[in-house]
Design an enzyme around this catalytic site. Structure first.
Site, PDB file in Angstrom:
ATOM      1  N   ASP A  37      17.953 -27.032  32.255  1.00  0.00           N
ATOM      2  CA  ASP A  37      18.044 -28.133  33.470  1.00  0.00           C
ATOM      3  C   ASP A  37      19.001 -28.789  32.864  1.00  0.00           C
ATOM      4  OD1 ASP A  37      18.069 -31.694  33.942  1.00  0.00           O
ATOM      5  OD2 ASP A  37      15.329 -30.463  34.463  1.00  0.00           O
ATOM      6  N   ASN A  88      12.566 -24.624  40.853  1.00  0.00           N
ATOM      7  CA  ASN A  88      12.638 -26.360  41.247  1.00  0.00           C
ATOM      8  C   ASN A  88      13.067 -27.110  41.254  1.00  0.00           C
ATOM      9  OD1 ASN A  88       9.952 -28.217  40.812  1.00  0.00           O
ATOM     10  ND2 ASN A  88      11.241 -28.275  39.075  1.00  0.00           N
ATOM     11  N   TYR A 154      18.135 -32.590  53.360  1.00  0.00           N
ATOM     12  CA  TYR A 154      16.906 -32.540  51.844  1.00  0.00           C
ATOM     13  C   TYR A 154      15.990 -31.317  52.888  1.00  0.00           C
ATOM     14  CZ  TYR A 154      13.072 -32.980  49.244  1.00  0.00           C
ATOM     15  OH  TYR A 154      12.112 -32.610  48.436  1.00  0.00           O
ATOM     16  N   LYS A 158      15.189 -27.202  52.610  1.00  0.00           N
ATOM     17  CA  LYS A 158      13.695 -27.381  52.588  1.00  0.00           C
ATOM     18  C   LYS A 158      12.897 -26.382  53.604  1.00  0.00           C
ATOM     19  CE  LYS A 158      12.989 -29.161  48.585  1.00  0.00           C
ATOM     20  NZ  LYS A 158      13.133 -27.913  47.399  1.00  0.00           N
ATOM     21  N   THR A 189       6.690 -38.916  40.049  1.00  0.00           N
ATOM     22  CA  THR A 189       7.112 -38.720  39.563  1.00  0.00           C
ATOM     23  C   THR A 189       8.581 -39.620  38.677  1.00  0.00           C
ATOM     24  OG1 THR A 189       9.346 -38.525  40.949  1.00  0.00           O
ATOM     25  CG2 THR A 189       7.850 -36.890  40.579  1.00  0.00           C
TER      26      THR A 189
END
Length: 248
Positions: A37, A88, A154, A158, A189
């Site tokens: 991360d 991810n 985005y 995707k 989240t």
């Protein structure tokens, strides 16, 4: 025996949200997980929570191919191989009509949400082959299947990620690697909670047939299943976990 006993996994964006839920699932089922991360402090906190025998933090900018290569090299050097990977890590951007998107912002979103997945696959696949095979999940979105006004970068990333997933799965099916994509609906989240009001979140929830947002653990459950031998005949496909969003 646990599902991932003696397996080594990498989860990018693993310090929070969906990524952290996946890390916990894999670790609980016996895997040693590299928590990769940009938020290295967050990765360290989660690794300490789980125990350093089950998790190892690694700070990485996934838009940098050399940093992604170093993440895979760390997994192999420290734990003897690589069997599982979840690409991810991702970012969003403020709502902007396509022609008004700044060039730098376009490249920033594509760098993290699309190019990083290519870098991941490029370096993960040879390591997984050397370990005898395994599985990879690329984190897409419902916006890999439909559009969303104001989110051209985005949505483009995707959609492209799904094509990359299918092609990679065909390229490596004969080398004992399964590669799939998961498409979450909107998920509760920390990032969503910081950037949206309660009314905005309620509006998003209403777009799903189940009338609520997903929990990270629900996305993690599907991801873990696809990584496991229980999904041994599943590859090259996109699996939404969207509360009925795409059924409307």
């Amino acid at each position: 025996m646990k599902l991932f006993q003696d397996k080594v996994a990498i989860v990018t964006g693993g310090a929070s949200g969906i990524g952290a839920a996946i890390v916990r699932d894999l670790a609980d089922e016996g895997a040693t997980v590299i928590i990769a991360d940009f938020d290295e402090d967050g990765a360290i906190r989660l690794a300490d929570e789980l125990g350093r025998d089950r998790a190892a933090p690694f700070g990485v900018d996934v838009s940098d191919p050399q940093a992604v290569e170093a993440t895979v090299a760390f997994a192999v050097a420290q734990f003897g191989g690589l069997h599982l990977a979840v690409n991810n890590a991702g970012i969003g951007a403020p709502a902007t009509k396509l022609a008004d998107i700044a060039i730098d912002d376009w490249h920033r979103v594509l760098g993290v949400d699309l190019h990083s997945v290519f870098y991941g696959l490029k370096y993960e696949i040879p390591a997984i082959i050397a370990s005898g095979g395994g599985a990879i999940v690329n984190m897409a979105s419902i916006l890999g299947a439909v559009g969303w006004a104001g989110s051209a970068a985005y949505v483009t990333a995707k959609h492209a990620l799904l094509g990359m997933t299918k092609t990679a799965a065909l390229d490596y099916a004969d080398q004992n690697i399964r590669i799939n994509a998961v498409g979450p609906g909107f998920v509760t989240t920390p990032a969503l909670e910081k950037t949206m009001t309660d009314d905005e979140r309620s509006g998003l929830a209403a777009l799903h047939a189940l009338g609520r947002l997903a929990r990270p653990e629900e996305v993690a459950a599907l991801t873990s299943f696809l990584l496991s031998d229980r999904a041994s005949f599943m590859t090259g496909t996109y699996y939404p976990v969207d509360g009925g969003y795409l059924a409307r």
